[in-house]
Scaffold this motif. Structure first.
Motif, short mmCIF file in Angstrom:
data_model
loop_
_atom_site.label_atom_id
_atom_site.label_comp_id
_atom_site.label_asym_id
_atom_site.label_seq_id
_atom_site.Cartn_x
_atom_site.Cartn_y
_atom_site.Cartn_z
N ARG A 15 0.71 -1.61 0.23
CA ARG A 15 -0.45 -0.24 0.63
C ARG A 15 0.71 1.15 -0.03
NH1 ARG A 15 -5.43 1.72 1.65
NH2 ARG A 15 -5.23 3.77 1.06
N LEU A 16 1.71 1.02 1.12
CA LEU A 16 3.07 2.82 0.76
C LEU A 16 3.10 2.64 0.01
CD1 LEU A 16 3.86 5.19 2.62
CD2 LEU A 16 6.02 3.07 2.70
N HIS A 17 3.52 1.80 -1.25
CA HIS A 17 4.96 1.54 -2.27
C HIS A 17 3.26 1.69 -3.37
CE1 HIS A 17 6.32 -0.24 -6.16
NE2 HIS A 17 7.54 0.73 -5.45
N ASP A 18 2.23 1.65 -3.50
CA ASP A 18 1.44 2.18 -4.42
C ASP A 18 0.93 3.67 -3.94
OD1 ASP A 18 1.77 -0.37 -5.47
OD2 ASP A 18 -0.61 -1.43 -5.00
N ASP A 19 0.81 3.61 -3.29
CA ASP A 19 0.65 5.51 -3.18
C ASP A 19 1.36 6.23 -3.05
OD1 ASP A 19 -1.81 5.12 -1.53
OD2 ASP A 19 -1.33 4.18 -0.01
N THR A 20 3.18 5.79 -3.07
CA THR A 20 4.10 6.73 -2.65
C THR A 20 4.39 6.74 -4.74
OG1 THR A 20 4.95 6.13 -0.99
CG2 THR A 20 6.23 7.28 -2.61
N ARG A 21 3.89 5.57 -5.02
CA ARG A 21 3.90 5.99 -7.22
C ARG A 21 2.82 6.35 -7.24
NH1 ARG A 21 4.01 1.60 -10.64
NH2 ARG A 21 5.42 2.35 -11.83
N GLN A 22 1.10 6.74 -6.56
CA GLN A 22 0.48 7.86 -7.14
C GLN A 22 1.33 9.14 -6.77
OE1 GLN A 22 -3.01 6.86 -5.05
NE2 GLN A 22 -4.28 8.73 -6.37
N LEU A 23 1.53 9.66 -5.57
CA LEU A 23 2.10 10.64 -5.48
C LEU A 23 3.30 10.92 -6.32
CD1 LEU A 23 2.44 12.48 -3.55
CD2 LEU A 23 4.36 11.98 -2.18
N ALA A 24 4.06 10.14 -7.50
CA ALA A 24 5.45 10.34 -7.69
C ALA A 24 4.95 10.76 -9.27
CB ALA A 24 5.74 9.02 -8.65
N GLY A 25 3.34 9.99 -9.73
CA GLY A 25 2.10 10.72 -11.10
C GLY A 25 2.13 11.62 -10.73
N ARG A 26 1.56 12.29 -9.41
CA ARG A 26 1.42 13.02 -10.00
C ARG A 26 2.11 14.78 -9.53
NH1 ARG A 26 -2.98 14.64 -4.15
NH2 ARG A 26 -3.65 12.79 -5.49
N LEU A 27 3.40 14.32 -9.26
CA LEU A 27 4.34 15.07 -9.85
C LEU A 27 4.48 15.50 -10.41
CD1 LEU A 27 6.49 14.48 -5.86
CD2 LEU A 27 5.13 16.59 -6.46
N ILE A 28 4.53 14.50 -11.52
CA ILE A 28 5.44 14.06 -12.58
C ILE A 28 4.22 15.29 -13.82
CG2 ILE A 28 5.46 13.11 -14.99
CD1 ILE A 28 6.47 11.02 -13.38
N GLN A 29 2.33 14.56 -13.57
CA GLN A 29 2.20 15.70 -14.14
C GLN A 29 1.88 17.22 -13.82
OE1 GLN A 29 -1.30 14.34 -13.23
NE2 GLN A 29 -1.60 12.26 -14.44
N GLY A 30 2.48 17.74 -12.06
CA GLY A 30 2.88 18.68 -11.88
C GLY A 30 3.54 19.48 -12.79
N ARG A 31 4.33 19.17 -13.32
CA ARG A 31 5.98 19.24 -14.75
C ARG A 31 6.68 20.13 -13.90
NH1 ARG A 31 3.98 16.63 -18.45
NH2 ARG A 31 2.08 17.29 -19.78
N ARG A 32 6.59 20.49 -12.12
CA ARG A 32 8.25 21.21 -11.73
C ARG A 32 9.13 20.16 -11.94
NH1 ARG A 32 5.93 23.58 -6.23
NH2 ARG A 32 8.16 23.82 -6.28
N LYS A 33 10.03 20.22 -11.78
CA LYS A 33 11.30 19.48 -12.02
C LYS A 33 12.03 20.60 -10.89
CE LYS A 33 11.47 18.43 -15.83
NZ LYS A 33 11.02 16.63 -16.48
N TYR A 34 13.35 19.04 -9.88
CA TYR A 34 13.61 18.89 -8.39
C TYR A 34 14.75 19.04 -9.27
CZ TYR A 34 8.65 19.26 -7.49
OH TYR A 34 7.43 19.46 -7.43
N ARG A 35 15.51 18.90 -8.24
CA ARG A 35 17.25 19.23 -8.28
C ARG A 35 17.43 17.83 -7.30
NH1 ARG A 35 19.63 21.84 -4.98
NH2 ARG A 35 19.07 23.36 -3.26
N SER A 36 16.55 17.46 -6.07
CA SER A 36 17.14 16.90 -5.04
C SER A 36 16.47 16.49 -4.10
CB SER A 36 18.23 17.49 -4.32
OG SER A 36 17.79 18.90 -3.42
N ILE A 37 15.54 15.95 -4.16
CA ILE A 37 15.30 15.57 -2.69
C ILE A 37 15.80 15.64 -0.93
CG2 ILE A 37 13.62 13.42 -1.99
CD1 ILE A 37 13.14 12.37 -4.70
N VAL A 38 14.63 15.82 -0.12
CA VAL A 38 15.59 15.84 1.19
C VAL A 38 14.53 14.86 2.03
CG1 VAL A 38 15.43 17.17 2.71
CG2 VAL A 38 16.25 18.03 1.21
N ALA A 39 14.48 14.18 2.67
CA ALA A 39 13.76 13.05 3.24
C ALA A 39 13.75 13.29 4.31
CB ALA A 39 14.13 11.49 2.96
N ILE A 40 12.22 14.11 5.79
CA ILE A 40 12.86 14.46 7.05
C ILE A 40 12.88 12.54 7.22
CG2 ILE A 40 11.33 14.84 8.28
CD1 ILE A 40 9.90 16.95 6.48
#
Length: 169
Positions: A15-40
């Motif tokens: 479930r966590l994997h599927d939900d996080t991949r869904q979040l990735a899809g939403r981020l891709i659709q937003g078309r913002r470009k990120y140079r890095s990721i910071v994990a809390i």
């Protein structure tokens, strides 16, 4: 005043994997470009790894904040910070509960895009995007905090469990 916990929800690895991949899809659709990721840390580390793969981001860092002792949220302690204001940075956590951790993150990285996989009503206003909202009185059991174990059938009473069983039973 904090709301008492009235329910729990066990999130599986799938479930966590599927939900996080869904979040990735939403981020891709937003078309913002990120140079890095910071994990809390620590809860954002697994979602950050999944997002790093799905978004093809190789630069991953951590912002280490301690706030929970058992099920109680206390003072925010920044154990490790990151440089800059967060421009081009995607900040990831597993959950925004009260919003206190994310508020601290926004003080450190005011220009970052902050996402969580799950959110509760009190923490919704501080994240830019999320996938699933859960009630404020629900405690989420993440897969790294739980383990599968045998549970006896309900039909067995305490008395039944106290008597010795053989393989023939």
């Amino acid at each position: 005043m904090e709301q008492p916990i009235r329910a729990t929800w066990a999130v599986t690895w799938d479930r966590l994997h599927d939900d996080t991949r869904q979040l990735a899809g939403r981020l891709i659709q937003g078309r913002r470009k990120y140079r890095s990721i910071v994990a809390i840390t620590r809860g954002g580390m697994v979602p950050a790894a999944i997002l790093a793969r799905e978004l093809e981001i190789r630069l991953v860092d951590t912002l280490c904040i301690a706030s929970y002792q058992d099920r109680e949220q206390g003072d925010m302690k920044v154990l490790k910070s990151v440089d800059g204001r967060g421009e081009g940075v995607l900040v990831v956590d597993d959950l925004s509960d009260t919003g206190a951790t994310i508020r601290t993150v926004r003080e450190i990285l005011p220009d970052a895009h902050v996402v969580t996989v799950y959110v509760k009503p009190a923490g919704r206003d501080v994240v830019d995007e999320f996938i699933t909202e859960v009630p404020q009185d629900c405690w989420i059991l993440f897969p790294w905090d739980t383990s599968a174990q045998h549970v006896a059938p309900m039909a067995l009473t305490a008395a039944d469990r106290s008597r010795p069983h053989s393989d023939a039973d």
